[in-house]
Design an enzyme around this catalytic site. Structure first.
Site, PDB file in Angstrom:
ATOM      1  N   CYS A  25       0.830  -1.213   0.000  1.00 35.70           N
ATOM      2  CA  CYS A  25       0.000   0.000   0.000  1.00 35.70           C
ATOM      3  C   CYS A  25       0.864   1.263   0.000  1.00 35.70           C
ATOM      4  O   CYS A  25       1.563   1.536   0.979  1.00 35.70           O
ATOM      5  CB  CYS A  25      -0.910  -0.034   1.226  1.00 35.70           C
ATOM      6  SG  CYS A  25      -1.781   1.498   1.558  1.00 35.70           S
ATOM      7  N   CYS A  82      -0.041   3.852   2.742  1.00 39.01           N
ATOM      8  CA  CYS A  82       0.372   3.342   4.066  1.00 39.01           C
ATOM      9  C   CYS A  82       1.825   3.700   4.351  1.00 39.01           C
ATOM     10  O   CYS A  82       2.192   3.981   5.495  1.00 39.01           O
ATOM     11  CB  CYS A  82       0.216   1.827   4.131  1.00 39.01           C
ATOM     12  SG  CYS A  82      -1.474   1.245   3.919  1.00 39.01           S
TER      13      CYS A  82
END
Length: 166
Positions: free
Chosen positions: A90, A93
């Site tokens: 991600c 993230c």
């Protein structure tokens, strides 16, 4: 003893006489270093790879190992906990994680941060209804008191943490 002499001679011939500068100086700052010693007139610095970081981030952030660990360190915690559900793949993230760690560290122990990789702990992600990453939960006294999905700037994160701390 002979090994120390050989090492000292080798280091004397290899290491420059200048103190670390540039990238190396930044790597050796904010770390706990082993004592320096003198080898043939040179001060020998430890390798940056062999230093131990002592920043507050290490003290306030932890990775959840499994369900019982989550129960013990998050749900049963007397300190409010920010739970960062993330994934290795991600992109957002990777931006939010360090930003959130920094903001939690600024709270000086009033809140801690648990990191949960959703690929490793799918059961926790399902239990807490994580449908997208990054998802951040605020847990106080075992109850989810706040939640957000997506990336936030530092001001928004600070407001989120202040609300959790109360």
């Amino acid at each position: 003893m002979a090994q120390r002499l050989l090492l000292g001679r080798f280091l004397t011939s290899v290491i420059s006489r200048k103190p670390p500068q540039g990238v190396w100086a930044s790597l050796t700052s904010k770390t706990l270093q082993t004592p320096q010693y003198n080898a043939g007139g040179l001060t020998v610095m430890p390798s940056p790879a062999r230093t131990v970081h002592t920043t507050r981030v290490c003290l306030t952030t932890f990775n959840v190992q499994d369900g019982p660990d989550f129960q013990d360190r998050v749900v049963n915690s007397e300190t409010p906990v920010v739970v960062d559900f993330h994934a290795q793949w991600c992109g957002p993230c990777k931006i939010l994680g360090p930003r959130l760690e920094k903001m939690v560290a600024k709270q000086h122990g009033k809140v801690v941060m648990a990191k949960v990789d959703i690929d490793d702990h799918t059961d926790l992600a399902i239990e807490y209804e994580v449908s997208a990453v990054p998802t951040v939960l605020a847990i106080k006294n075992g109850d989810v008191v706040d939640k957000f999905v997506g990336i936030k700037d530092e001001d928004q994160l600070e407001a989120f943490l202040k609300k959790l701390i109360g």
